[in-house]
Motif scaffolding. Structure first.
Motif, PDB file in Angstrom:
ATOM      1  N   ILE A   1       0.860  -1.200   0.000  1.00  0.00           N
ATOM      2  CA  ILE A   1       0.000   0.000   0.000  1.00  0.00           C
ATOM      3  C   ILE A   1       0.889   1.241   0.000  1.00  0.00           C
ATOM      4  CG2 ILE A   1      -1.899   1.206   1.145  1.00  0.00           C
ATOM      5  CD1 ILE A   1      -2.609  -1.523   2.481  1.00  0.00           C
ATOM      6  N   GLY A   2       1.365   1.655   1.160  1.00  0.00           N
ATOM      7  CA  GLY A   2       2.242   2.832   1.249  1.00  0.00           C
ATOM      8  C   GLY A   2       1.461   4.136   1.195  1.00  0.00           C
ATOM      9  N   PHE A   3       2.067   5.191   1.721  1.00  0.00           N
ATOM     10  CA  PHE A   3       1.373   6.470   1.807  1.00  0.00           C
ATOM     11  C   PHE A   3       1.134   7.110   0.447  1.00  0.00           C
ATOM     12  CE2 PHE A   3       3.203   6.284   6.163  1.00  0.00           C
ATOM     13  CZ  PHE A   3       1.997   6.267   6.836  1.00  0.00           C
ATOM     14  N   ASN A   4       2.063   6.947  -0.482  1.00  0.00           N
ATOM     15  CA  ASN A   4       1.894   7.597  -1.787  1.00  0.00           C
ATOM     16  C   ASN A   4       0.691   7.042  -2.546  1.00  0.00           C
ATOM     17  OD1 ASN A   4       4.054   9.296  -1.389  1.00  0.00           O
ATOM     18  ND2 ASN A   4       5.513   7.988  -2.450  1.00  0.00           N
ATOM     19  N   SER A   5       0.604   5.707  -2.647  1.00  0.00           N
ATOM     20  CA  SER A   5      -0.528   5.141  -3.398  1.00  0.00           C
ATOM     21  C   SER A   5      -1.836   5.337  -2.633  1.00  0.00           C
ATOM     22  CB  SER A   5      -0.297   3.651  -3.690  1.00  0.00           C
ATOM     23  OG  SER A   5      -0.272   2.902  -2.502  1.00  0.00           O
ATOM     24  N   MET A   6      -1.758   5.302  -1.294  1.00  0.00           N
ATOM     25  CA  MET A   6      -2.957   5.540  -0.485  1.00  0.00           C
ATOM     26  C   MET A   6      -3.497   6.948  -0.751  1.00  0.00           C
ATOM     27  SD  MET A   6      -3.117   4.912   3.635  1.00  0.00           S
ATOM     28  CE  MET A   6      -4.620   4.445   4.471  1.00  0.00           C
ATOM     29  N   THR A   7      -2.596   7.922  -0.774  1.00  0.00           N
ATOM     30  CA  THR A   7      -3.011   9.304  -0.991  1.00  0.00           C
ATOM     31  C   THR A   7      -3.504   9.529  -2.422  1.00  0.00           C
ATOM     32  OG1 THR A   7      -1.362   9.979   0.650  1.00  0.00           O
ATOM     33  CG2 THR A   7      -2.304  11.709  -0.706  1.00  0.00           C
ATOM     34  N   GLU A   8      -2.838   8.927  -3.393  1.00  0.00           N
ATOM     35  CA  GLU A   8      -3.280   9.053  -4.791  1.00  0.00           C
ATOM     36  C   GLU A   8      -4.680   8.477  -4.972  1.00  0.00           C
ATOM     37  OE1 GLU A   8      -0.376   7.249  -7.367  1.00  0.00           O
ATOM     38  OE2 GLU A   8       1.197   8.603  -6.670  1.00  0.00           O
ATOM     39  N   GLU A   9      -4.893   7.298  -4.415  1.00  0.00           N
ATOM     40  CA  GLU A   9      -6.213   6.674  -4.519  1.00  0.00           C
ATOM     41  C   GLU A   9      -7.253   7.516  -3.797  1.00  0.00           C
ATOM     42  OE1 GLU A   9      -8.431   2.493  -3.380  1.00  0.00           O
ATOM     43  OE2 GLU A   9      -6.248   2.510  -3.539  1.00  0.00           O
ATOM     44  N   PHE A  10      -6.809   8.070  -2.696  1.00  0.00           N
ATOM     45  CA  PHE A  10      -7.720   8.858  -1.899  1.00  0.00           C
ATOM     46  C   PHE A  10      -8.128  10.147  -2.596  1.00  0.00           C
ATOM     47  CE2 PHE A  10      -9.206  10.972   1.939  1.00  0.00           C
ATOM     48  CZ  PHE A  10     -10.115  10.003   2.291  1.00  0.00           C
ATOM     49  N   GLU A  11      -7.233  10.741  -3.364  1.00  0.00           N
ATOM     50  CA  GLU A  11      -7.576  11.944  -4.139  1.00  0.00           C
ATOM     51  C   GLU A  11      -8.761  11.667  -5.054  1.00  0.00           C
ATOM     52  OE1 GLU A  11      -4.755  14.967  -5.844  1.00  0.00           O
ATOM     53  OE2 GLU A  11      -3.341  13.356  -5.391  1.00  0.00           O
ATOM     54  N   LYS A  12      -8.756  10.492  -5.690  1.00  0.00           N
ATOM     55  CA  LYS A  12      -9.862  10.120  -6.586  1.00  0.00           C
ATOM     56  C   LYS A  12     -11.161   9.963  -5.811  1.00  0.00           C
ATOM     57  CE  LYS A  12      -6.583   7.561  -9.439  1.00  0.00           C
ATOM     58  NZ  LYS A  12      -6.051   6.227  -9.678  1.00  0.00           N
ATOM     59  N   ILE A  13     -11.069   9.323  -4.646  1.00  0.00           N
ATOM     60  CA  ILE A  13     -12.255   9.128  -3.806  1.00  0.00           C
ATOM     61  C   ILE A  13     -12.818  10.479  -3.370  1.00  0.00           C
ATOM     62  CG2 ILE A  13     -13.036   8.221  -1.565  1.00  0.00           C
ATOM     63  CD1 ILE A  13     -10.885   5.971  -1.976  1.00  0.00           C
ATOM     64  N   LEU A  14     -11.923  11.395  -3.011  1.00  0.00           N
ATOM     65  CA  LEU A  14     -12.345  12.723  -2.558  1.00  0.00           C
ATOM     66  C   LEU A  14     -13.054  13.498  -3.656  1.00  0.00           C
ATOM     67  CD1 LEU A  14      -9.281  13.826  -0.436  1.00  0.00           C
ATOM     68  CD2 LEU A  14     -11.639  13.721   0.359  1.00  0.00           C
ATOM     69  N   LYS A  15     -12.512  13.457  -4.863  1.00  0.00           N
ATOM     70  CA  LYS A  15     -13.131  14.184  -5.973  1.00  0.00           C
ATOM     71  C   LYS A  15     -14.538  13.672  -6.242  1.00  0.00           C
ATOM     72  CE  LYS A  15      -8.883  15.698  -8.136  1.00  0.00           C
ATOM     73  NZ  LYS A  15      -7.812  15.379  -9.050  1.00  0.00           N
ATOM     74  N   LYS A  16     -14.685  12.358  -6.203  1.00  0.00           N
ATOM     75  CA  LYS A  16     -16.006  11.753  -6.415  1.00  0.00           C
ATOM     76  C   LYS A  16     -16.951  12.131  -5.274  1.00  0.00           C
ATOM     77  CE  LYS A  16     -18.258   7.442  -7.591  1.00  0.00           C
ATOM     78  NZ  LYS A  16     -18.127   6.005  -7.809  1.00  0.00           N
ATOM     79  N   ALA A  17     -16.444  12.085  -4.050  1.00  0.00           N
ATOM     80  CA  ALA A  17     -17.274  12.420  -2.883  1.00  0.00           C
ATOM     81  C   ALA A  17     -17.751  13.864  -2.955  1.00  0.00           C
ATOM     82  CB  ALA A  17     -16.494  12.170  -1.595  1.00  0.00           C
ATOM     83  N   HIS A  18     -16.873  14.770  -3.419  1.00  0.00           N
ATOM     84  CA  HIS A  18     -17.253  16.179  -3.497  1.00  0.00           C
ATOM     85  C   HIS A  18     -18.328  16.441  -4.543  1.00  0.00           C
ATOM     86  CE1 HIS A  18     -15.724  19.195  -0.836  1.00  0.00           C
ATOM     87  NE2 HIS A  18     -14.611  18.533  -0.705  1.00  0.00           N
ATOM     88  N   SER A  19     -18.471  15.552  -5.500  1.00  0.00           N
ATOM     89  CA  SER A  19     -19.552  15.731  -6.467  1.00  0.00           C
ATOM     90  C   SER A  19     -20.899  15.314  -5.875  1.00  0.00           C
ATOM     91  CB  SER A  19     -19.264  14.955  -7.756  1.00  0.00           C
ATOM     92  OG  SER A  19     -19.268  13.571  -7.495  1.00  0.00           O
TER      93      SER A  19
END
Length: 198
Positions: free
Chosen positions: A63-81
């Motif tokens: 996992i690691g912080f970089n991939s966790m954060t990258e994946e999370f950016e996508k989740i956040l953008k979708k959530a904000h819609s």
């Protein structure tokens, strides 16, 4: 379609979506929030606490912080819609991921970070949203007071150090501290109430 009001996204520890994380999600659902809880173990069964070393190794290797954060950016953008406000609630490695995401532009409306010990590796992050940092007084690998004092000088950041060890707010952990858990929950409730007025 009209956006809903509030979502809390819960970020789990190295152990995955275990009974503690399910308990946290249930609490926020019962408080009227929509709750999202991404599974960074991708369906793999959660690790028991007696497999801490194995869980940590799995996190570092897969996992690691970089991939966790990258994946999370996508989740956040979708959530904000779908939601007007999106709040992050992270524990340990999840707290560090929430801290990293707080530095992103216009994706997070508030972040709550419980004992994110690896935040010490990302002290350079400057949050773009209000952040509540909750620390355990007893940490093995770093000076809590020193890090807390350094971070509270940043805009948007408030920090609190509570009695207990890493994991004090988890009723399933041997480090559970009921009084500190209640104090932390009160801090979080007040923090979220203050954000609703922004």
């Amino acid at each position: 379609m009209e956006r809903k009001e509030y979502a809390v996204i819960v970020l789990h520890e190295i152990y995955g979506i275990n009974p503690h994380i399910k308990w946290v999600c249930k609490q926020y659902l019962e408080s009227g929030y929509d709750v999202l809880c991404p599974d960074f173990l991708k369906g793999k069964e959660f690790f028991n606490y007696n497999r801490e070393g194995e869980a940590y190794q799995y996190f570092i290797e897969h996992i690691g912080f970089n991939s966790m954060t990258e994946e999370f950016e996508k989740i956040l953008k979708k959530a904000h819609s779908n939601y007007k406000r999106v709040y992050l609630l992270g524990f340990s490695v999840g707290a560090t991921a929430a801290w990293l995401c707080s530095g992103l532009e216009s994706t997070v409306d508030g972040a709550i970070c419980y004992y994110g010990s690896r935040i010490r590796d990302y002290e350079f992050i400057n949050p773009k949203c209000p952040v509540l940092l909750i620390w355990a007084k007893e940490e093995k690998f770093f000076d809590v007071l020193e890090l807390s004092n350094a971070l509270k000088t940043k805009p948007f950041v408030s920090t609190h150090i509570l009695d207990g060890k890493h994991g004090f707010s988890d009723p399933f952990s041997k480090n559970y501290n009921e009084q500190s858990q209640k104090t932390a929950q009160d801090l979080v409730s007040r923090f979220l109430s203050s954000l609703k007025g922004r």
